[in-house]
Scaffold this active site. Structure first.
Site, PDB file in Angstrom:
ATOM      1  N   ASP A 114       6.069  -1.659 -13.406  1.00  0.00           N
ATOM      2  CA  ASP A 114       5.844  -3.099 -13.215  1.00  0.00           C
ATOM      3  C   ASP A 114       4.666  -3.673 -14.009  1.00  0.00           C
ATOM      4  OD1 ASP A 114       7.949  -3.062 -11.521  1.00  0.00           O
ATOM      5  OD2 ASP A 114       6.790  -3.178  -9.673  1.00  0.00           O
TER       6      ASP A 114
ATOM      7  N   GLY B 190       6.657   4.413  -6.216  1.00  0.00           N
ATOM      8  CA  GLY B 190       7.824   4.295  -7.095  1.00  0.00           C
ATOM      9  C   GLY B 190       7.639   5.161  -8.334  1.00  0.00           C
TER      10      GLY B 190
ATOM     11  N   ASP C 203       1.728  -3.954 -13.066  1.00  0.00           N
ATOM     12  CA  ASP C 203       1.125  -4.901 -12.119  1.00  0.00           C
ATOM     13  C   ASP C 203      -0.260  -4.451 -11.649  1.00  0.00           C
ATOM     14  OD1 ASP C 203       1.994  -2.741 -10.677  1.00  0.00           O
ATOM     15  OD2 ASP C 203       2.923  -3.895  -9.072  1.00  0.00           O
TER      16      ASP C 203
ATOM     17  N   ARG D  42       8.285  -7.514  -8.988  1.00  0.00           N
ATOM     18  CA  ARG D  42       8.105  -8.594  -8.004  1.00  0.00           C
ATOM     19  C   ARG D  42       6.688  -9.146  -7.989  1.00  0.00           C
ATOM     20  NH1 ARG D  42       9.311  -5.703  -2.387  1.00  0.00           N
ATOM     21  NH2 ARG D  42      10.846  -4.647  -3.654  1.00  0.00           N
TER      22      ARG D  42
ATOM     23  N   THR E 167       3.495   3.054 -13.110  1.00  0.00           N
ATOM     24  CA  THR E 167       4.446   2.104 -12.519  1.00  0.00           C
ATOM     25  C   THR E 167       5.079   1.276 -13.621  1.00  0.00           C
ATOM     26  OG1 THR E 167       4.602   0.030 -11.268  1.00  0.00           O
ATOM     27  CG2 THR E 167       2.411   0.665 -11.941  1.00  0.00           C
TER      28      THR E 167
ATOM     29  N   ASP F 225      -0.189   0.434  -7.066  1.00  0.00           N
ATOM     30  CA  ASP F 225      -1.350  -0.053  -6.305  1.00  0.00           C
ATOM     31  C   ASP F 225      -1.441   0.542  -4.901  1.00  0.00           C
ATOM     32  OD1 ASP F 225       0.821  -1.640  -5.550  1.00  0.00           O
ATOM     33  OD2 ASP F 225      -0.498  -3.269  -4.918  1.00  0.00           O
TER      34      ASP F 225
ATOM     35  N   ARG G  90       7.092   8.068   0.006  1.00  0.00           N
ATOM     36  CA  ARG G  90       6.257   7.029   0.616  1.00  0.00           C
ATOM     37  C   ARG G  90       5.866   7.511   2.016  1.00  0.00           C
ATOM     38  NH1 ARG G  90       9.321   3.354  -2.837  1.00  0.00           N
ATOM     39  NH2 ARG G  90       7.745   2.335  -4.121  1.00  0.00           N
TER      40      ARG G  90
END
Ligand code: ADP
Length: 320
Positions: A128, A12, A130, A172, A126, A104, A73
């Protein structure tokens, strides 16, 4: 001794990826290395879409969102034969180390390459936030500011109509984007992986808010709850009529914030210095607050980052 390095962006996209590529290119050239841009992440590595980058190649890229190298991707990169073909392409250009910028999944690809003898170092790109081991990932600050600006605008209209706005944000796997947004906009409720979803508490908070405010705001991380169903419950059981908004990909776009540009610049320099000054491989760069450090990718992938999110949640609850 590393002489030629590759750089790619993968997974992403995130605002600040261009600033990170620029930093890798400029610092590598400053340290006497040749740099090659690999287009569209591991897909371009597999297809051999690689080009030499110069100082000028990254001029005026700092403030642009997205990634000028492109991203893609390629799930097949988990297959050994696909990686072998990609490594053959790196060998054609004499590339002996690769800096990968992504989330990740990108980290896993970098680790797999490292185990096959290509030196890799990963930079967290990213929105996120995360990735364990780093306080911040590149793109998070910009996405947060985008989300806050959007919710501020929604609040104006929901106040005028006495409505409850239910806003879905990204993240998410990590509730940082949701919790930080919720604190920054003074939301009534926040729903994310770490806090879970408690319908009765939401109804209670929104009902309480209706006594003193003209609006209520609920921030929900994606994939946590059906926000349309939640809107129906809120409309039926509280004095507010609820409306939903999914912020979606808007959070990924836009010019990177100053903070993301600086973080990306610091991380790019650290990645190149690590390649030149050490023999580390399969590591990632992380923001430890005071310093930018490195950490084995395995630790970042398997680490648990819930504690800081829960700390922020305590602040959120205290202020509501
Ligand atoms: P992000 O990096 O943003 O988390 P993805 O999860 O889509 O995004 O991962 C980006 C790319 O990294 C994937 O398309 C794939 O090419 C590669 N990748 C992901 N997981 C692995 C893995 N286990 N082994 C090798 N490569 C992987």
């Amino acid at each position: 001794m590393v002489k030629k390095i590759g750089v790619l962006t993968s997974g992403g996209d995130a605002p600040g990826m261009n600033a990170a590529v620029r930093s890798v290119v400029r610092s590598a050239i400053a340290l006497g290395l040749e740099v090659y841009g690999i287009h569209d992440g591991y897909l371009g590595m597999y297809e051999g879409r690689i080009e030499r980058l110069y100082r000028k190649s990254v001029s005026e890229k700092m403030g642009h969102g997205g990634t000028f190298l492109g991203t893609a991707r390629l799930p097949e990169f988990a297959d050994q034969e696909v990686r072998e073909k990609a490594i053959e392409n790196l060998r054609i250009y004499g590339i002996d180390a690769v800096v990968t910028i992504g989330g990740d999944g990108t980290y896993r690809g970098a680790l797999a390459l490292s185990k096959m003898g290509i030196r890799t170092i990963a930079i967290p790109g990213t929105i996120d936030n995360d990735i364990a081991g780093t306080k911040f990932t590149i793109g998070f600050d910009t996405a947060l500011n985008t989300a806050v600006e959007a919710v501020d605008k929604l609040r104006d209209t929901s106040s005028s109509h006495r409505r409850c706005s239910i806003v879905e944000v990204m993240g998410r796997n990590c509730g940082d984007l949701a919790i930080w947004t919720a604190i920054a906009v003074g939301a009534e409720c926040v729903i994310c992986k770490e806090t879970g979803f408690n319908l009765e508490e939401i109804i209670e908070n929104v009902t309480k808010s209706a006594k003193s405010k003209n609006h209520a705001i609920i921030i929900a991380a994606e994939h946590m709850v059906d926000i349309n169903e939640l809107a129906r419950e809120v409309s039926e059981r509280t004095p507010f009529e609820a409306r939903t908004t999914v912020l979606g990909y808007i959070q990924r776009g836009g010019c990177p914030s100053a903070k993301d540009r600086v973080l990306a610049s610091e991380m790019g320099v650290k990645a190149v210095q690590t390649l030149v000054e050490t023999d580390e491989t399969g590591v990632c760069v992380c923001d430890e607050g005071e310093i930018i450090a490195t950490l084995p990718i395995e630790k970042a992938i398997n680490g648990d980052d819930t504690a800081p999110v829960l700390e922020k949640y305590k602040v959120f609850k205290m202020l509501w």
